[in-house]
Design an enzyme around this catalytic site. Structure first.
Site: not given
Length: 422
Positions: A393, A341
């Site tokens: 994560h 992006t």
């Protein structure tokens, strides 16, 4: 009579909202002709009629939410409009009323009055045609139906809820003020306030972004890259590149190639979590976020690792045009493995992009700023860009995330590596 139904759209799409009717009651339609535009979570889809005839009735209005398989319009294959049989209905009633005894005549005479009273009261109520029809069939006064729509429209589900509610004469009047209170903020007479209903796509974007933040262990790491070498390379080849390929050499092809090279070194950032399993993907379908009037969409560059710089630039340009013209298909948006992006096009200096689920990584590009940088023992002004990598994560550790971002930085600062990464 034949029904126009919402067709199967895609595995992940079960409903949509009617954006606009392309055919109105009384219009002639041919088999295969578009009758309405349906707004889904991802794209707008034009729905066709499977029949030839006259569109006699809309069963839902613009803005209504409809399910896959739901009937949304009636087509008279004989070519007559729905108004004709409705006009004949009173004659049938009169014919049946003649043999009725005098003692039963009074209720028959009162019926038109009741209908007239109902018509005059319900005309002031904003309701979909299907809701009005259902209310007539069930004998429900639309003015007494509690509504959930913030604009106060009565829909089919509101009528059904009212008909299924337990009989409690005293409760009905109490519910009406509650509905008005819910809609009160919308009806405030204040020229400084504008009430705009969220589009279906904006609602979906909002839900998914919140869902990602609540389900993924999202973390963002940052770095900066010196784009001097990339800009120098672009300046040397931009004219010949346009002549040869009929497309400009932008930054996106460099970043896409760098991302692919980094994904090959750190494959978990190209993976996906499904339950207790990790799906490692050995292909590189790179999503490129595009801003449109309806919100952000992420069309996908398929097999980007097999494409040249020119092919990537053309692909991204074509997808961006389709996105802004609302012409993207479902196949253009599904199956991406990683997203890029570019907030820099709007002047963003730094941001933390949100994951595009079920992907586990997204790279945020930002605006290029000339800043003084220490180069050896000298201070030089260089075109610098901050990079942001958001990652899940749960499967990507900090070491891998930082290494991934450093790999992108190294390839962009020495773009010849992009020719070697394959």
């Amino acid at each position: 009579m034949a029904e126009v139904k919402v067709p199967e759209l895609a595995e992940s799409i079960s409903e949509g909202s009617i954006a606009q009717w392309l055919k109105q009651p009384g219009d002639h339609v041919e088999k295969g002709e578009y009758v309405l535009e349906l707004e889904t979570d991802k794209v707008n889809v034009e729905i066709i009629s499977d029949y030839t005839g006259t569109l006699s009735e809309h069963l839902a209005e613009e803005g209504d939410t409809v399910q896959v398989g739901q009937a949304i319009a009636i087509v008279d294959e004989n070519g007559s409009a729905a108004a004709a049989p409705k006009a004949e209905a009173p004659k049938v009633e009169e014919a049946k009323a003649e043999p009725v005894k005098a003692e039963q005549a009074a209720p028959a005479k009162e019926t038109p009055k009741a209908e007239a009273k109902e018509s005059s009261s319900t005309q002031q109520v904003i309701a979909s045609p299907a809701a009005r029809k259902l209310a007539r069939e069930k004998g429900i006064d639309l003015t007494q139906v509690p509504v959930a729509d913030p604009l106060g429209r009565v829909r089919v589900q509101d009528v059904e809820a009212a008909s299924n509610a337990p009989a409690a004469p005293a409760a009905a009047p109490k519910q009406a003020p509650a509905a008005k209170q819910a809609a009160a903020p919308v009806e405030v007479n204040d020229d400084r306030i504008e009430v705009v209903k969220m589009t279906r796509r904006r609602q979906t974007i909002a839900k998914r972004l919140v869902q990602v933040q609540s389900e993924a262990a999202m973390l963002t790491t940052f770095n900066e890259v010196d784009l001097s070498a990339v800009m120098e390379l672009r300046n040397r080849h931009k004219d010949s590149f346009v002549k040869t390929n009929d497309v400009k050499l932008g930054f996106m092809s460099f970043f896409t190639k760098a991302v692919i090279g980094a994904l090959k070194k750190y494959p978990l950032l190209n993976a996906e979590i499904q339950g207790d399993h990790i799906l490692k993907k050995n292909f590189y379908d790179i999503g490129v976020a595009v801003s449109t009037d309806e919100g952000l969409v992420v069309p996908v560059v398929r097999d980007a690792d097999r494409k040249s710089f020119a092919e990537i630039e053309k692909n991204i340009s074509d997808l961006a045009v389709k996105a802004r013209n609302n012409k993207l298909g479902l196949s253009d948006l599904s199956g991406g493995t990683f997203t890029i992006t570019n907030g820099g096009t709007f002047g963003s200096l730094l941001s933390t992009p949100i994951l595009n689920a079920p992907q586990v990584g997204i790279l945020g590009m930002h605006t290029i700023k000339t800043r003084p940088i220490a180069v050896g023992d000298q201070i030089e002004n260089r075109p610098m860009m901050y990079l942001a990598l958001s990652y899940d994560h749960r499967i990507v550790d900090g070491k891998e995330a930082v290494g991934f971002l450093v790999a992108i930085k190294d390839m962009l600062e020495d773009p010849e590596q992009l020719l070697l990464q394959g």
